[in-house]
Design a protein around this motif. Structure first.
Motif, short mmCIF file in Angstrom:
data_model
loop_
_atom_site.label_atom_id
_atom_site.label_comp_id
_atom_site.label_asym_id
_atom_site.label_seq_id
_atom_site.Cartn_x
_atom_site.Cartn_y
_atom_site.Cartn_z
N ASP A 160 75.39 12.93 67.14
CA ASP A 160 75.05 12.88 68.57
C ASP A 160 74.22 14.10 68.97
OD1 ASP A 160 76.36 10.54 68.77
OD2 ASP A 160 78.11 11.31 69.85
N GLU A 169 65.27 15.69 73.09
CA GLU A 169 64.79 16.84 73.86
C GLU A 169 63.43 17.33 73.33
OE1 GLU A 169 64.68 19.73 76.65
OE2 GLU A 169 66.02 18.00 76.55
N ASP A 225 70.46 14.11 70.38
CA ASP A 225 70.10 14.74 71.67
C ASP A 225 69.01 15.78 71.49
OD1 ASP A 225 72.01 13.17 72.79
OD2 ASP A 225 73.49 14.77 73.08
#
Length: 214
Positions: A12, A20, A16
């Protein structure tokens, strides 16, 4: 939710971090496009998924009934593959009109379309790839853009690639220029060694960021 894909699993946190990084890349691309268009350009990548090429082709086929236009660039370096910026045909025409401006007669738009698309693709894909490389402290060589047309299967299955080996990093993009909403996709096709290399670089990136914050 973690993404399982042929042995390359992004945690995860890695997912992420990648989202980003990609968003920083497309926001840089948006500011380059803004200079070209002379108007506000908004670009964001709401979600990223990793999937098999045939699944990416099927997904895009379900969402887009129109034929597709893609700008393709090869990249090589710490991780290699090919990147595609994909639009439905009607959308690509809208995009070109938005970029060229409204005062150009329609018959001229057709002539300029190829060039405008290649240039837009180059800005967005280069922005994305160069930023990724930069933030991961690597460099990539990126080829010149080419415009290709066809359905998802044609775009995602290249004669030179064995489709069982590779995976697609599939990015939805929200794109708005001159108040037109344009939807598109970015797809990066990589083989497993490249994707594993990318995963390792993301893990190092996370360590650096975490180290800075500690």
């Amino acid at each position: 939710m973690s993404m399982m894909s042929g042995g390359v699993l992004l945690s995860d946190l890695e997912h992420d971090a990648l989202t980003e990084i990609v968003n920083i890349g497309v926001s840089r691309a948006a500011s380059s496009l803004r200079k070209m268009v002379g108007e506000e350009v908004l670009l964001s990548v709401p979600s990223i998924e990793i999937m098999a090429p045939q699944n990416a082709a099927r997904l895009i086929g379900e969402r887009e009934t129109d034929s597709l236009v893609a700008i393709q660039q090869q990249f090589e370096g710490a991780f290699s593959g090919r990147a595609l910026l994909i639009f439905p045909e009607a959308t690509s025409f809208d995009l070109v009109k938005a970029i060229i401006g409204n005062d150009v007669p329609p018959e001229q738009i057709v002539e300029m379309e190829q060039e405008a698309l290649a240039e837009t693709g180059n800005i967005i894909l280069n922005g994305c790839l160069a930023t990724m490389a930069n933030m991961l402290k690597r460099s990539l060589n990126i080829s010149l853009p080419e415009v290709i047309r066809g359905d998802g299967m044609r775009l995602f299955t290249d004669a030179h690639e064995s489709s069982d080996e590779g995976l697609v990093l599939f990015l939805y993009i929200n794109f708005s220029v001159r108040n037109r909403d344009i939807r598109g996709y970015i797809a990066m096709l990589m083989d497993l060694p490249s994707l594993s290399a990318l995963k390792e670089l993301i893990a190092c990136f996370i360590d650096r960021v975490m180290g800075d914050e500690a």
